[in-house]
Motif scaffolding. Structure first.
Motif, PDB file in Angstrom:
ATOM      1  N   VAL A  16      -9.429  -1.265   0.212  1.00 45.11           N
ATOM      2  CA  VAL A  16      -8.468  -0.251  -0.214  1.00 45.11           C
ATOM      3  C   VAL A  16      -8.798   0.168  -1.645  1.00 45.11           C
ATOM      4  O   VAL A  16      -9.374  -0.603  -2.412  1.00 45.11           O
ATOM      5  CB  VAL A  16      -7.003  -0.756  -0.127  1.00 45.11           C
ATOM      6  CG1 VAL A  16      -6.630  -1.094   1.296  1.00 45.11           C
ATOM      7  CG2 VAL A  16      -6.780  -1.961  -1.011  1.00 45.11           C
ATOM      8  N   ARG A  17      -8.433   1.369  -1.961  1.00 46.91           N
ATOM      9  CA  ARG A  17      -8.639   1.856  -3.329  1.00 46.91           C
ATOM     10  C   ARG A  17      -7.566   1.276  -4.247  1.00 46.91           C
ATOM     11  O   ARG A  17      -6.415   1.124  -3.851  1.00 46.91           O
ATOM     12  CB  ARG A  17      -8.591   3.377  -3.378  1.00 46.91           C
ATOM     13  CG  ARG A  17      -9.709   4.005  -2.594  1.00 46.91           C
ATOM     14  CD  ARG A  17     -10.151   5.286  -3.263  1.00 46.91           C
ATOM     15  NE  ARG A  17     -11.302   5.839  -2.582  1.00 46.91           N
ATOM     16  CZ  ARG A  17     -12.561   5.531  -2.892  1.00 46.91           C
ATOM     17  NH1 ARG A  17     -12.804   4.687  -3.855  1.00 46.91           N
ATOM     18  NH2 ARG A  17     -13.564   6.083  -2.244  1.00 46.91           N
ATOM     19  N   LEU A  18      -7.968   0.965  -5.445  1.00 41.60           N
ATOM     20  CA  LEU A  18      -7.058   0.367  -6.416  1.00 41.60           C
ATOM     21  C   LEU A  18      -5.833   1.240  -6.650  1.00 41.60           C
ATOM     22  O   LEU A  18      -4.713   0.729  -6.750  1.00 41.60           O
ATOM     23  CB  LEU A  18      -7.815   0.129  -7.731  1.00 41.60           C
ATOM     24  CG  LEU A  18      -7.122  -0.672  -8.805  1.00 41.60           C
ATOM     25  CD1 LEU A  18      -6.793  -2.072  -8.307  1.00 41.60           C
ATOM     26  CD2 LEU A  18      -7.991  -0.759 -10.037  1.00 41.60           C
ATOM     27  N   ASP A  19      -6.007   2.564  -6.676  1.00 43.23           N
ATOM     28  CA  ASP A  19      -4.865   3.450  -6.931  1.00 43.23           C
ATOM     29  C   ASP A  19      -3.906   3.567  -5.753  1.00 43.23           C
ATOM     30  O   ASP A  19      -2.817   4.122  -5.895  1.00 43.23           O
ATOM     31  CB  ASP A  19      -5.329   4.823  -7.400  1.00 43.23           C
ATOM     32  CG  ASP A  19      -6.177   5.548  -6.377  1.00 43.23           C
ATOM     33  OD1 ASP A  19      -6.545   4.942  -5.353  1.00 43.23           O
ATOM     34  OD2 ASP A  19      -6.482   6.739  -6.607  1.00 43.23           O
ATOM     35  N   SER A  20      -4.267   3.049  -4.572  1.00 41.24           N
ATOM     36  CA  SER A  20      -3.328   3.071  -3.438  1.00 41.24           C
ATOM     37  C   SER A  20      -2.444   1.823  -3.418  1.00 41.24           C
ATOM     38  O   SER A  20      -1.507   1.743  -2.637  1.00 41.24           O
ATOM     39  CB  SER A  20      -4.078   3.209  -2.111  1.00 41.24           C
ATOM     40  OG  SER A  20      -4.785   2.035  -1.815  1.00 41.24           O
ATOM     41  N   ILE A  21      -2.731   0.856  -4.290  1.00 38.49           N
ATOM     42  CA  ILE A  21      -1.919  -0.363  -4.366  1.00 38.49           C
ATOM     43  C   ILE A  21      -0.729  -0.101  -5.276  1.00 38.49           C
ATOM     44  O   ILE A  21      -0.888   0.243  -6.446  1.00 38.49           O
ATOM     45  CB  ILE A  21      -2.749  -1.553  -4.887  1.00 38.49           C
ATOM     46  CG1 ILE A  21      -3.890  -1.854  -3.907  1.00 38.49           C
ATOM     47  CG2 ILE A  21      -1.867  -2.771  -5.098  1.00 38.49           C
ATOM     48  CD1 ILE A  21      -4.845  -2.932  -4.386  1.00 38.49           C
ATOM     49  N   LEU A  63       0.849  -1.186   0.000  1.00 38.86           N
ATOM     50  CA  LEU A  63       0.000   0.000   0.000  1.00 38.86           C
ATOM     51  C   LEU A  63       0.887   1.240   0.000  1.00 38.86           C
ATOM     52  O   LEU A  63       1.639   1.477   0.951  1.00 38.86           O
ATOM     53  CB  LEU A  63      -0.923   0.004   1.222  1.00 38.86           C
ATOM     54  CG  LEU A  63      -1.860  -1.199   1.330  1.00 38.86           C
ATOM     55  CD1 LEU A  63      -2.662  -1.122   2.612  1.00 38.86           C
ATOM     56  CD2 LEU A  63      -2.769  -1.279   0.116  1.00 38.86           C
ATOM     57  N   ARG A  64       0.816   2.006  -1.079  1.00 35.89           N
ATOM     58  CA  ARG A  64       1.683   3.182  -1.224  1.00 35.89           C
ATOM     59  C   ARG A  64       1.404   4.241  -0.169  1.00 35.89           C
ATOM     60  O   ARG A  64       2.325   4.820   0.383  1.00 35.89           O
ATOM     61  CB  ARG A  64       1.496   3.807  -2.608  1.00 35.89           C
ATOM     62  CG  ARG A  64       2.093   2.983  -3.710  1.00 35.89           C
ATOM     63  CD  ARG A  64       2.039   3.725  -4.991  1.00 35.89           C
ATOM     64  NE  ARG A  64       0.638   3.932  -5.381  1.00 35.89           N
ATOM     65  CZ  ARG A  64       0.246   4.125  -6.616  1.00 35.89           C
ATOM     66  NH1 ARG A  64       1.125   4.174  -7.577  1.00 35.89           N
ATOM     67  NH2 ARG A  64      -1.027   4.292  -6.900  1.00 35.89           N
ATOM     68  N   ASP A  65       0.126   4.491   0.110  1.00 40.92           N
ATOM     69  CA  ASP A  65      -0.208   5.569   1.042  1.00 40.92           C
ATOM     70  C   ASP A  65       0.187   5.256   2.478  1.00 40.92           C
ATOM     71  O   ASP A  65       0.460   6.140   3.267  1.00 40.92           O
ATOM     72  CB  ASP A  65      -1.692   5.937   0.952  1.00 40.92           C
ATOM     73  CG  ASP A  65      -2.614   4.735   1.140  1.00 40.92           C
ATOM     74  OD1 ASP A  65      -2.137   3.585   1.098  1.00 40.92           O
ATOM     75  OD2 ASP A  65      -3.826   4.957   1.332  1.00 40.92           O
ATOM     76  N   GLN A  66       0.226   3.953   2.842  1.00 36.44           N
ATOM     77  CA  GLN A  66       0.608   3.564   4.198  1.00 36.44           C
ATOM     78  C   GLN A  66       2.054   3.072   4.275  1.00 36.44           C
ATOM     79  O   GLN A  66       2.567   2.814   5.357  1.00 36.44           O
ATOM     80  CB  GLN A  66      -0.325   2.473   4.722  1.00 36.44           C
ATOM     81  CG  GLN A  66      -1.758   2.929   4.827  1.00 36.44           C
ATOM     82  CD  GLN A  66      -2.670   1.812   5.298  1.00 36.44           C
ATOM     83  OE1 GLN A  66      -2.260   0.932   6.050  1.00 36.44           O
ATOM     84  NE2 GLN A  66      -3.916   1.847   4.863  1.00 36.44           N
ATOM     85  N   GLN A  67       2.695   2.905   3.111  1.00 36.77           N
ATOM     86  CA  GLN A  67       4.076   2.424   3.026  1.00 36.77           C
ATOM     87  C   GLN A  67       4.264   1.116   3.799  1.00 36.77           C
ATOM     88  O   GLN A  67       5.173   0.984   4.622  1.00 36.77           O
ATOM     89  CB  GLN A  67       5.060   3.489   3.524  1.00 36.77           C
ATOM     90  CG  GLN A  67       5.155   4.694   2.617  1.00 36.77           C
ATOM     91  CD  GLN A  67       5.778   4.358   1.283  1.00 36.77           C
ATOM     92  OE1 GLN A  67       6.901   3.889   1.223  1.00 36.77           O
ATOM     93  NE2 GLN A  67       5.037   4.576   0.209  1.00 36.77           N
ATOM     94  N   CYS A  68       3.365   0.152   3.550  1.00 36.00           N
ATOM     95  CA  CYS A  68       3.472  -1.133   4.239  1.00 36.00           C
ATOM     96  C   CYS A  68       2.961  -2.254   3.339  1.00 36.00           C
ATOM     97  O   CYS A  68       2.272  -2.021   2.350  1.00 36.00           O
ATOM     98  CB  CYS A  68       2.677  -1.106   5.549  1.00 36.00           C
ATOM     99  SG  CYS A  68       0.895  -1.015   5.314  1.00 36.00           S
ATOM    100  N   TRP A  69       3.343  -3.472   3.688  1.00 40.24           N
ATOM    101  CA  TRP A  69       2.887  -4.671   2.992  1.00 40.24           C
ATOM    102  C   TRP A  69       1.784  -5.340   3.795  1.00 40.24           C
ATOM    103  O   TRP A  69       1.867  -5.436   5.014  1.00 40.24           O
ATOM    104  CB  TRP A  69       4.030  -5.676   2.836  1.00 40.24           C
ATOM    105  CG  TRP A  69       5.013  -5.326   1.770  1.00 40.24           C
ATOM    106  CD1 TRP A  69       6.184  -4.646   1.935  1.00 40.24           C
ATOM    107  CD2 TRP A  69       4.914  -5.637   0.391  1.00 40.24           C
ATOM    108  NE1 TRP A  69       6.821  -4.515   0.730  1.00 40.24           N
ATOM    109  CE2 TRP A  69       6.067  -5.122  -0.240  1.00 40.24           C
ATOM    110  CE3 TRP A  69       3.965  -6.300  -0.389  1.00 40.24           C
ATOM    111  CZ2 TRP A  69       6.291  -5.249  -1.607  1.00 40.24           C
ATOM    112  CZ3 TRP A  69       4.196  -6.432  -1.747  1.00 40.24           C
ATOM    113  CH2 TRP A  69       5.349  -5.909  -2.341  1.00 40.24           C
TER     114      TRP A  69
END
Length: 99
Positions: free
Chosen positions: A59-64, A20-26
């Motif tokens: 989650v939103r697709l664009d945050s992946i 997840l890009r916005d949370q910077q985690c897997w």
């Protein structure tokens, strides 16, 4: 393209690792439960000291940022002789050369 790949993993019920890009985690070993529009629902478990928690997260697709899946695994404790090779494959499943 990512939408189609997630849809494939959803139908196959394969575990995936999602960044997840916005949370910077897997999110590790999640199952894609459903995809509705640009919303992806993931189900996964997490261990916390002596408890295990099950989560369902949308989650939103664009945050992946990335999705990966495990192709294969094997035990390191076994010897090389324990690994199956093409010679161990049943005759009915072997690929024969076309030449």
């Amino acid at each position: 393209m990512l939408h189609r790949k997630l849809d494939q993993f959803c139908s196959e019920k394969r575990p995936v690792w999602v960044f997840l890009r916005d949370q910077q985690c897997w999110i590790e070993q999640a199952t894609v439960v459903e995809i509705v529009g640009d919303l992806v629902t993931l189900r996964y478990d997490m261990a916390d000291d002596d408890e295990r928690h099950s989560w369902e997260e949308s989650v939103r697709l664009d945050s992946i940022g990335s999705v990966r899946t495990r192709l294969a695994s094997f035990s390191r404790s076994g010897s090389a002789e324990d690994l199956e090779t093409a010679d161990d494959c049943p005759e009915s499943e072997r690929l024969h050369s076309q030449g």
